[in-house]
Design a protein around this motif. Sequence first.
Motif, PDB file in Angstrom:
ATOM      1  N   GLU A 106      40.901 -33.401  34.269  1.00 31.35           N
ATOM      2  CA  GLU A 106      40.183 -33.767  33.053  1.00 31.35           C
ATOM      3  C   GLU A 106      39.600 -35.176  33.146  1.00 31.35           C
ATOM      4  O   GLU A 106      38.670 -35.499  32.426  1.00 31.35           O
ATOM      5  N   PHE A 107      40.148 -36.020  34.026  1.00 25.18           N
ATOM      6  CA  PHE A 107      39.712 -37.415  34.067  1.00 25.18           C
ATOM      7  C   PHE A 107      38.457 -37.639  34.896  1.00 25.18           C
ATOM      8  O   PHE A 107      37.791 -38.663  34.754  1.00 25.18           O
ATOM      9  N   LYS A 108      38.103 -36.698  35.765  1.00 27.66           N
ATOM     10  CA  LYS A 108      36.936 -36.873  36.615  1.00 27.66           C
ATOM     11  C   LYS A 108      36.470 -35.499  37.100  1.00 27.66           C
ATOM     12  O   LYS A 108      37.287 -34.635  37.369  1.00 27.66           O
ATOM     13  N   ASP A 109      35.157 -35.324  37.210  1.00 29.15           N
ATOM     14  CA  ASP A 109      34.605 -34.058  37.681  1.00 29.15           C
ATOM     15  C   ASP A 109      34.942 -33.817  39.143  1.00 29.15           C
ATOM     16  O   ASP A 109      35.203 -34.745  39.901  1.00 29.15           O
ATOM     17  N   GLY A 110      34.904 -32.565  39.537  1.00 24.27           N
ATOM     18  CA  GLY A 110      35.105 -32.202  40.932  1.00 24.27           C
ATOM     19  C   GLY A 110      36.550 -31.849  41.236  1.00 24.27           C
ATOM     20  O   GLY A 110      37.405 -31.767  40.359  1.00 24.27           O
ATOM     21  N   TYR A 111      36.805 -31.651  42.518  1.00 29.99           N
ATOM     22  CA  TYR A 111      38.138 -31.286  42.994  1.00 29.99           C
ATOM     23  C   TYR A 111      38.876 -32.541  43.466  1.00 29.99           C
ATOM     24  O   TYR A 111      38.295 -33.422  44.086  1.00 29.99           O
ATOM     25  N   TRP A 112      40.185 -32.574  43.171  1.00 36.70           N
ATOM     26  CA  TRP A 112      41.027 -33.719  43.501  1.00 36.70           C
ATOM     27  C   TRP A 112      42.347 -33.241  44.068  1.00 36.70           C
ATOM     28  O   TRP A 112      42.805 -32.136  43.780  1.00 36.70           O
ATOM     29  N   VAL A 113      42.965 -34.105  44.872  1.00 37.44           N
ATOM     30  CA  VAL A 113      44.280 -33.840  45.446  1.00 37.44           C
ATOM     31  C   VAL A 113      45.230 -34.910  44.920  1.00 37.44           C
ATOM     32  O   VAL A 113      44.986 -36.112  45.096  1.00 37.44           O
ATOM     33  N   GLY A 114      46.292 -34.453  44.251  1.00 41.23           N
ATOM     34  CA  GLY A 114      47.335 -35.366  43.789  1.00 41.23           C
ATOM     35  C   GLY A 114      48.378 -35.498  44.871  1.00 41.23           C
ATOM     36  O   GLY A 114      48.877 -34.490  45.385  1.00 41.23           O
ATOM     37  N   ILE A 115      48.700 -36.723  45.229  1.00 43.70           N
ATOM     38  CA  ILE A 115      49.607 -36.963  46.354  1.00 43.70           C
ATOM     39  C   ILE A 115      50.777 -37.833  45.929  1.00 43.70           C
ATOM     40  O   ILE A 115      50.605 -38.810  45.206  1.00 43.70           O
ATOM     41  N   LYS A 116      51.968 -37.448  46.394  1.00 42.95           N
ATOM     42  CA  LYS A 116      53.158 -38.288  46.254  1.00 42.95           C
ATOM     43  C   LYS A 116      53.338 -38.965  47.606  1.00 42.95           C
ATOM     44  O   LYS A 116      53.671 -38.314  48.601  1.00 42.95           O
ATOM     45  N   PHE A 117      53.068 -40.254  47.656  1.00 42.52           N
ATOM     46  CA  PHE A 117      53.167 -40.995  48.914  1.00 42.52           C
ATOM     47  C   PHE A 117      54.617 -41.234  49.296  1.00 42.52           C
ATOM     48  O   PHE A 117      55.521 -41.232  48.448  1.00 42.52           O
ATOM     49  N   ASP A 118      54.832 -41.468  50.588  1.00 41.31           N
ATOM     50  CA  ASP A 118      56.177 -41.744  51.099  1.00 41.31           C
ATOM     51  C   ASP A 118      56.667 -43.126  50.677  1.00 41.31           C
ATOM     52  O   ASP A 118      57.872 -43.366  50.620  1.00 41.31           O
ATOM     53  N   ASP A 119      55.748 -44.027  50.428  1.00 38.84           N
ATOM     54  CA  ASP A 119      56.065 -45.400  50.033  1.00 38.84           C
ATOM     55  C   ASP A 119      55.404 -45.695  48.690  1.00 38.84           C
ATOM     56  O   ASP A 119      54.439 -45.029  48.304  1.00 38.84           O
ATOM     57  N   PRO A 120      55.851 -46.713  47.976  1.00 40.83           N
ATOM     58  CA  PRO A 120      55.258 -47.038  46.663  1.00 40.83           C
ATOM     59  C   PRO A 120      53.895 -47.731  46.790  1.00 40.83           C
ATOM     60  O   PRO A 120      53.727 -48.899  46.456  1.00 40.83           O
ATOM     61  N   VAL A 121      52.908 -46.993  47.281  1.00 38.91           N
ATOM     62  CA  VAL A 121      51.559 -47.535  47.470  1.00 38.91           C
ATOM     63  C   VAL A 121      50.552 -46.842  46.558  1.00 38.91           C
ATOM     64  O   VAL A 121      49.349 -47.009  46.713  1.00 38.91           O
ATOM     65  N   GLY A 122      51.067 -46.071  45.592  1.00 37.74           N
ATOM     66  CA  GLY A 122      50.200 -45.333  44.678  1.00 37.74           C
ATOM     67  C   GLY A 122      49.863 -46.128  43.438  1.00 37.74           C
ATOM     68  O   GLY A 122      50.079 -47.338  43.361  1.00 37.74           O
ATOM     69  N   LYS A 123      49.356 -45.407  42.451  1.00 39.18           N
ATOM     70  CA  LYS A 123      48.915 -46.042  41.212  1.00 39.18           C
ATOM     71  C   LYS A 123      49.704 -45.585  39.992  1.00 39.18           C
ATOM     72  O   LYS A 123      49.655 -46.229  38.961  1.00 39.18           O
ATOM     73  N   HIS A 124      50.389 -44.443  40.076  1.00 33.97           N
ATOM     74  CA  HIS A 124      51.033 -43.871  38.891  1.00 33.97           C
ATOM     75  C   HIS A 124      52.167 -42.937  39.293  1.00 33.97           C
ATOM     76  O   HIS A 124      52.534 -42.858  40.464  1.00 33.97           O
ATOM     77  N   ASP A 125      52.686 -42.214  38.295  1.00 35.29           N
ATOM     78  CA  ASP A 125      53.774 -41.265  38.536  1.00 35.29           C
ATOM     79  C   ASP A 125      53.330 -39.822  38.339  1.00 35.29           C
ATOM     80  O   ASP A 125      54.156 -38.940  38.097  1.00 35.29           O
ATOM     81  N   GLY A 126      52.028 -39.580  38.449  1.00 31.51           N
ATOM     82  CA  GLY A 126      51.497 -38.235  38.282  1.00 31.51           C
ATOM     83  C   GLY A 126      50.834 -38.025  36.933  1.00 31.51           C
ATOM     84  O   GLY A 126      50.271 -36.967  36.669  1.00 31.51           O
TER      85      GLY A 126
END
Length: 165
Positions: A106-126
């Motif tokens: 819902e936040f952006k058009d197109g296809y996206w992949v949600g990833i849980k990184f091995d290290d805390p280098v992401g932006k959020h918790d899903g």
Amino acid sequence: KQWYQRRVAITAGVTDKAVMNFQDVSNVEKFEISKEEYDKREDSVQAFKKKNKMGRFNPAVQEKLAAQAEENKEKASKMNVGDRCETRTPNQPTRRGEVMFVGQTEFKDGYWVGIKFDDPVGKHDGIVQGKRYFKCPDKFGAFVQPRHCEIGDFPAEVDFSDDEI
């Protein structure tokens, strides 16, 4: 800071203290124009971009975006939740993780992949803009375009920096 505000008020001849509140803009009348009226204007940024075929008004840019969207859709169709992956986003270091979400958002058009990184280098918790797409610890989650994500046998990287010699 108060001295400076009083000095400005005296210099400008302002005696009403409410006028000096530059943080509260609730009383400021907002200028609004309809999309149709804005489209008719010849002195706007949009008119300049149309005239000079810039950004979304450039046919070459539109073709490139369409090709990227098609590539994202095709790559997303080959990804599954639980796959190991490595992301190679421009101007970002390579990161490894697990696919937690594949699809449209819902936040952006197109296809996206949600990833849980091995290290805390992401932006959020899903959660993005109040909607949960997947669950992971805070700062471990991120979304990337499928074209920047490669599926494969990518084991979690082990950090040996703390090991003794």
